[in-house]
Scaffold this motif. Sequence first.
Motif, PDB file in Angstrom:
ATOM      1  N   VAL A 186       0.829  -1.208   0.000  1.00 57.18           N
ATOM      2  CA  VAL A 186       0.000   0.000   0.000  1.00 57.18           C
ATOM      3  C   VAL A 186       0.861   1.254   0.000  1.00 57.18           C
ATOM      4  N   SER A 187       1.931   1.261   0.788  1.00 56.33           N
ATOM      5  CA  SER A 187       2.818   2.435   0.867  1.00 56.33           C
ATOM      6  C   SER A 187       3.450   2.752  -0.473  1.00 56.33           C
ATOM      7  N   ALA A 188       3.756   1.713  -1.255  1.00 58.85           N
ATOM      8  CA  ALA A 188       4.369   1.918  -2.572  1.00 58.85           C
ATOM      9  C   ALA A 188       3.410   2.589  -3.545  1.00 58.85           C
ATOM     10  N   HIS A 189       2.120   2.603  -3.202  1.00 60.45           N
ATOM     11  CA  HIS A 189       1.119   3.210  -4.081  1.00 60.45           C
ATOM     12  C   HIS A 189       0.367   4.330  -3.368  1.00 60.45           C
ATOM     13  N   THR A 190       1.075   4.978  -2.426  1.00 60.94           N
ATOM     14  CA  THR A 190       0.514   6.099  -1.673  1.00 60.94           C
ATOM     15  C   THR A 190       1.236   7.380  -2.068  1.00 60.94           C
ATOM     16  N   ASP A 191       0.474   8.434  -2.371  1.00 62.01           N
ATOM     17  CA  ASP A 191       1.092   9.676  -2.808  1.00 62.01           C
ATOM     18  C   ASP A 191       1.503  10.532  -1.613  1.00 62.01           C
ATOM     19  N   GLY A 192       2.031  11.719  -1.905  1.00 60.77           N
ATOM     20  CA  GLY A 192       2.541  12.598  -0.858  1.00 60.77           C
ATOM     21  C   GLY A 192       1.481  13.131   0.075  1.00 60.77           C
ATOM     22  N   GLU A 193       0.219  13.064  -0.329  1.00 61.46           N
ATOM     23  CA  GLU A 193      -0.873  13.537   0.515  1.00 61.46           C
ATOM     24  C   GLU A 193      -1.533  12.404   1.289  1.00 61.46           C
ATOM     25  N   GLY A 194      -0.938  11.204   1.215  1.00 61.57           N
ATOM     26  CA  GLY A 194      -1.484  10.072   1.946  1.00 61.57           C
ATOM     27  C   GLY A 194      -2.626   9.364   1.261  1.00 61.57           C
ATOM     28  N   LYS A 195      -2.866   9.683  -0.014  1.00 61.74           N
ATOM     29  CA  LYS A 195      -3.931   9.034  -0.775  1.00 61.74           C
ATOM     30  C   LYS A 195      -3.389   7.775  -1.457  1.00 61.74           C
ATOM     31  N   VAL A 196      -4.207   6.721  -1.456  1.00 63.75           N
ATOM     32  CA  VAL A 196      -3.763   5.411  -1.930  1.00 63.75           C
ATOM     33  C   VAL A 196      -4.422   5.060  -3.263  1.00 63.75           C
ATOM     34  N   ASN A 197      -3.622   4.546  -4.181  1.00 63.93           N
ATOM     35  CA  ASN A 197      -4.154   4.019  -5.433  1.00 63.93           C
ATOM     36  C   ASN A 197      -4.343   2.511  -5.254  1.00 63.93           C
ATOM     37  N   TYR A 198      -5.500   2.131  -4.753  1.00 58.90           N
ATOM     38  CA  TYR A 198      -5.771   0.718  -4.490  1.00 58.90           C
ATOM     39  C   TYR A 198      -5.860  -0.091  -5.778  1.00 58.90           C
TER      40      TYR A 198
END
Length: 444
Positions: A186-198
């Motif tokens: 999940v962290s590898a697909h989380t942007d700088g604002e804490g949003k996740v690309n599930y």
Amino acid sequence: MLALSDRLTVPQVFVNDTHIGGADDLLNLLKIWDEDLGESYSSFYDNSPDPTDPRLAISSSVVTEHSSPPPVREDQTIPLPDSTPTTVLDITELLKTILPRNDLPYKFTSYRNVFTGSQATTAFQTHFAISNRNEAEDFDTNELFFRLACDATPAVLNSYRLWSERVDPDSMRILKQLKKMLSNIVSAHTDGEGKVNYRQAATSKDFPTFEEAVCELQGVDYRGMVYNTKLAFSINMYNLMITYAFVKLGIPQSSVERNSFYNKVKFQIGRDVFSFSDLEHGVLRGNRKAPYSVSPQFRKNDPRIDLAMGKVDCRIHFALNCGAKSCPPVKNFTKEGVEEELRIVSQAFCEGDEQVRIDVESKTVYLSRIFGWYKEDFGKSNSDVLKTVFHFLRGGKQEQLRQLLLQIPGSLKVRYNGYDWSTDANDSVPFASDNLKANVFRSF
């Protein structure tokens, strides 16, 4: 830490018995010491005796590293046609790519993600360069439908494979390792604002490894756990499976789909299979009714009713995270410290005005919707709920509520805030309960 500093944040810095404060407090103190060339430091430190409180003593325990799981044994491997050994994970991922997993009809039913024996034989011949069709065929009939194990029960999250290997006897360690694996994805697909690309997280090269590893929970001795272990395990399990479901199945976009998500998505713990509602209302809440439900979660003849917690701890509602913005943050709970950990998360949750706000002038207390949905867990009446909330508050907010309860205990108004069901996703697959079905009725 909370008892020593009366602070909920970390780090908290002490010089011997003296509490300095948090990181900002330490930086300010260091600035002062720098400005007077260390004179204040020398005066402060020289006059500070060694800590007398045993809780501030330097730990003498030896940090030990847990050994990694043993390597794959020969009897855990599968030989390919050329005798090359491979693992269940590798062969499953290979078969997912070479087999034609389609939706095939038979009479009034459409069977999803299936292939015929004949199709499988052709795929094996092509991929493994087998010239003789008989050598590639191992099916009773060429026309029957077959499925891979990972496609057999789409409603059960951890059903990638049937677990037949070693099971770590430390169930809490299993969850901790699984949480680390999924967090890395999940962290590898989380942007700088804490949003996740599930949506992208589901395509991670590491996700199949997690999918196989989480099947180890099929062998956990859930029924043999003592109270604190089952409490901590169940909370951690719930939170882990929510994230897993967001990645694998998507995020519900409506109240109807949310109801299906929490009641129809399943996971296996030991020999039992649970939904999110089963684990929350059936086990953790001692088999009480879910909000807006007319009956307890488990029926009298449900064998899982034996797993219901004998003592219901209302603080679980400050620990369970269903994925919504209004939920409490996800924390890790341990069997040794779950009592103190629940105390801390309860106080942290109730400190926020979004969860507990007191309007002294209007004599109104605004509470998170959680207190309304699970009112029976906190008290029989609004007054009882407020008395329970009082014990989770600190400082000025607690004093405000104490004064109001003393002055007008029966006339205080309670209002429940709206619940924000938005999530931390910037992209995800919309959850569709129809995808949980392995077979569907065909309409003509």
